[in-house]
Design a protein around this motif. Structure first.
Motif, short mmCIF file in Angstrom:
data_model
loop_
_atom_site.label_atom_id
_atom_site.label_comp_id
_atom_site.label_asym_id
_atom_site.label_seq_id
_atom_site.Cartn_x
_atom_site.Cartn_y
_atom_site.Cartn_z
N LYS A 114 84.21 -9.01 73.89
CA LYS A 114 85.33 -8.73 72.98
C LYS A 114 84.99 -9.20 71.57
O LYS A 114 85.20 -8.48 70.60
CB LYS A 114 86.60 -9.42 73.48
CG LYS A 114 87.79 -9.19 72.59
CD LYS A 114 89.01 -9.97 73.06
CE LYS A 114 90.14 -9.79 72.06
NZ LYS A 114 91.14 -10.82 72.17
N LYS A 115 84.46 -10.43 71.47
CA LYS A 115 84.10 -10.96 70.15
C LYS A 115 83.02 -10.09 69.50
O LYS A 115 83.07 -9.80 68.31
CB LYS A 115 83.62 -12.41 70.26
CG LYS A 115 84.69 -13.39 70.60
CD LYS A 115 85.67 -13.54 69.47
CE LYS A 115 86.71 -14.59 69.80
NZ LYS A 115 87.76 -14.68 68.82
N THR A 116 82.04 -9.67 70.31
CA THR A 116 80.97 -8.81 69.80
C THR A 116 81.56 -7.50 69.30
O THR A 116 81.20 -7.01 68.22
CB THR A 116 79.92 -8.55 70.90
OG1 THR A 116 79.40 -9.82 71.33
CG2 THR A 116 78.79 -7.69 70.39
N SER A 117 82.46 -6.93 70.08
CA SER A 117 83.10 -5.67 69.69
C SER A 117 83.91 -5.84 68.41
O SER A 117 83.88 -4.99 67.52
CB SER A 117 84.00 -5.15 70.81
OG SER A 117 83.25 -4.80 71.94
N GLU A 118 84.65 -6.95 68.33
CA GLU A 118 85.44 -7.21 67.12
C GLU A 118 84.54 -7.34 65.90
O GLU A 118 84.86 -6.84 64.83
CB GLU A 118 86.29 -8.48 67.30
CG GLU A 118 87.46 -8.30 68.23
CD GLU A 118 88.20 -9.60 68.54
OE1 GLU A 118 87.68 -10.70 68.17
OE2 GLU A 118 89.28 -9.53 69.14
N LEU A 119 83.40 -8.00 66.08
CA LEU A 119 82.45 -8.16 64.98
C LEU A 119 81.89 -6.80 64.57
O LEU A 119 81.82 -6.49 63.38
CB LEU A 119 81.32 -9.10 65.39
CG LEU A 119 80.24 -9.38 64.33
CD1 LEU A 119 80.87 -10.04 63.10
CD2 LEU A 119 79.16 -10.28 64.90
N LYS A 120 81.53 -5.97 65.57
CA LYS A 120 81.02 -4.63 65.26
C LYS A 120 82.07 -3.80 64.56
O LYS A 120 81.77 -3.08 63.60
CB LYS A 120 80.55 -3.92 66.54
CG LYS A 120 79.25 -4.45 67.07
CD LYS A 120 78.82 -3.71 68.33
CE LYS A 120 77.51 -4.26 68.88
NZ LYS A 120 77.12 -3.62 70.12
N SER A 149 84.49 -4.91 62.73
CA SER A 149 84.61 -5.46 61.38
C SER A 149 83.47 -4.94 60.49
O SER A 149 83.69 -4.54 59.35
CB SER A 149 84.60 -6.98 61.43
OG SER A 149 84.65 -7.52 60.15
N GLU A 150 82.24 -4.96 61.03
CA GLU A 150 81.09 -4.47 60.27
C GLU A 150 81.25 -2.98 59.96
O GLU A 150 81.00 -2.55 58.83
CB GLU A 150 79.80 -4.71 61.05
CG GLU A 150 79.41 -6.17 61.15
CD GLU A 150 78.23 -6.41 62.09
OE1 GLU A 150 77.79 -5.46 62.77
OE2 GLU A 150 77.76 -7.56 62.15
N LEU A 151 81.66 -2.20 60.98
CA LEU A 151 81.83 -0.77 60.76
C LEU A 151 82.96 -0.49 59.78
O LEU A 151 82.87 0.44 58.97
CB LEU A 151 82.10 -0.06 62.10
CG LEU A 151 80.91 0.00 63.05
CD1 LEU A 151 81.33 0.59 64.39
CD2 LEU A 151 79.77 0.80 62.45
N SER A 152 84.00 -1.28 59.82
CA SER A 152 85.10 -1.12 58.89
C SER A 152 84.61 -1.37 57.46
O SER A 152 84.97 -0.63 56.53
CB SER A 152 86.23 -2.09 59.25
OG SER A 152 87.29 -1.95 58.35
N ALA A 153 83.77 -2.39 57.30
CA ALA A 153 83.21 -2.68 55.97
C ALA A 153 82.33 -1.52 55.51
O ALA A 153 82.38 -1.12 54.34
CB ALA A 153 82.41 -3.98 56.01
N VAL A 154 81.53 -0.96 56.42
CA VAL A 154 80.67 0.18 56.07
C VAL A 154 81.54 1.38 55.69
O VAL A 154 81.25 2.08 54.72
CB VAL A 154 79.73 0.53 57.25
CG1 VAL A 154 79.05 1.87 57.04
CG2 VAL A 154 78.70 -0.58 57.43
N ILE A 155 82.61 1.60 56.45
CA ILE A 155 83.52 2.72 56.14
C ILE A 155 84.16 2.52 54.78
O ILE A 155 84.24 3.46 53.98
CB ILE A 155 84.60 2.87 57.24
CG1 ILE A 155 83.95 3.42 58.52
CG2 ILE A 155 85.73 3.76 56.78
CD1 ILE A 155 84.85 3.38 59.73
N ASP A 156 84.61 1.29 54.50
CA ASP A 156 85.21 1.00 53.19
C ASP A 156 84.20 1.24 52.07
O ASP A 156 84.53 1.84 51.05
CB ASP A 156 85.71 -0.45 53.14
CG ASP A 156 86.94 -0.67 53.98
OD1 ASP A 156 87.56 0.33 54.41
OD2 ASP A 156 87.28 -1.85 54.23
N GLN A 157 82.96 0.78 52.30
CA GLN A 157 81.93 0.96 51.28
C GLN A 157 81.62 2.46 51.10
O GLN A 157 81.49 2.94 49.99
CB GLN A 157 80.67 0.20 51.68
CG GLN A 157 79.59 0.22 50.61
CD GLN A 157 78.37 -0.59 51.01
OE1 GLN A 157 78.20 -0.93 52.17
NE2 GLN A 157 77.52 -0.90 50.06
N SER A 158 81.53 3.17 52.22
CA SER A 158 81.26 4.61 52.15
C SER A 158 82.40 5.34 51.44
O SER A 158 82.17 6.25 50.65
CB SER A 158 81.08 5.19 53.55
OG SER A 158 79.93 4.66 54.16
#
Length: 143
Positions: free
Chosen positions: A66-72, A74-83
């Protein structure tokens, strides 16, 4: 009479000793049964502890996942925001580029129209000069 009392007492004593032996045997049997039940209960408790440990291990793995998924996420959300930000930036540049292209094209069309008008004017003046030269040549020929 005393002999009868002694015999009664002896008989009663034998009965009581038999009762005591029966109670002791019953006590021993009950104790064995309780020890067996205790051993079964301990086995069941041991199995329950093992099962609980397995469930806890699975829960720990699930929590890590769950923590790993939440981290992923979060990372993907940051990438989406940047994109998304880059996309807006590029759209803005594209809009500016299209606007500049439109202005440049309009300027070139204006220059082309002006050049065409200049060409028409120069051609008209050239025709006048040719006509004037032809007229002058005709006069020279007459003279």
């Amino acid at each position: 009479e005393l002999q009868g009392l002694i015999e009664k007492s002896t008989l009663r004593s034998d009965e009581l000793q038999n009762e005591i032996r029966r109670i002791e045997e019953q006590h021993i049997n009950e104790r064995q049964n309780l020890n067996e039940e205790l051993a079964e209960a301990q086995d069941e408790a041991s199995q329950a502890v093992k099962s609980l440990a397995e469930v806890k291990a699975q829960l720990d793995v699930a929590l890590v996942d769950k923590k790993t998924s939440e981290l992923k996420i979060s990372e993907l959300s940051a990438v989406i925001d940047q994109s998304s930000w880059k996309s807006r930036e590029l759209q803005s540049k594209l809009d500016t580029s299209v606007e500049e292209y439109g202005l440049e094209r309009s300027r070139h069309e204006d220059l082309l129209e002006q050049a065409q008008n200049d060409l028409i004017r120069v051609q008209a003046e050239y025709k006048k000069v040719l006509d004037s030269t032809a007229a002058a040549n005709a006069k020279v020929s007459e003279l």
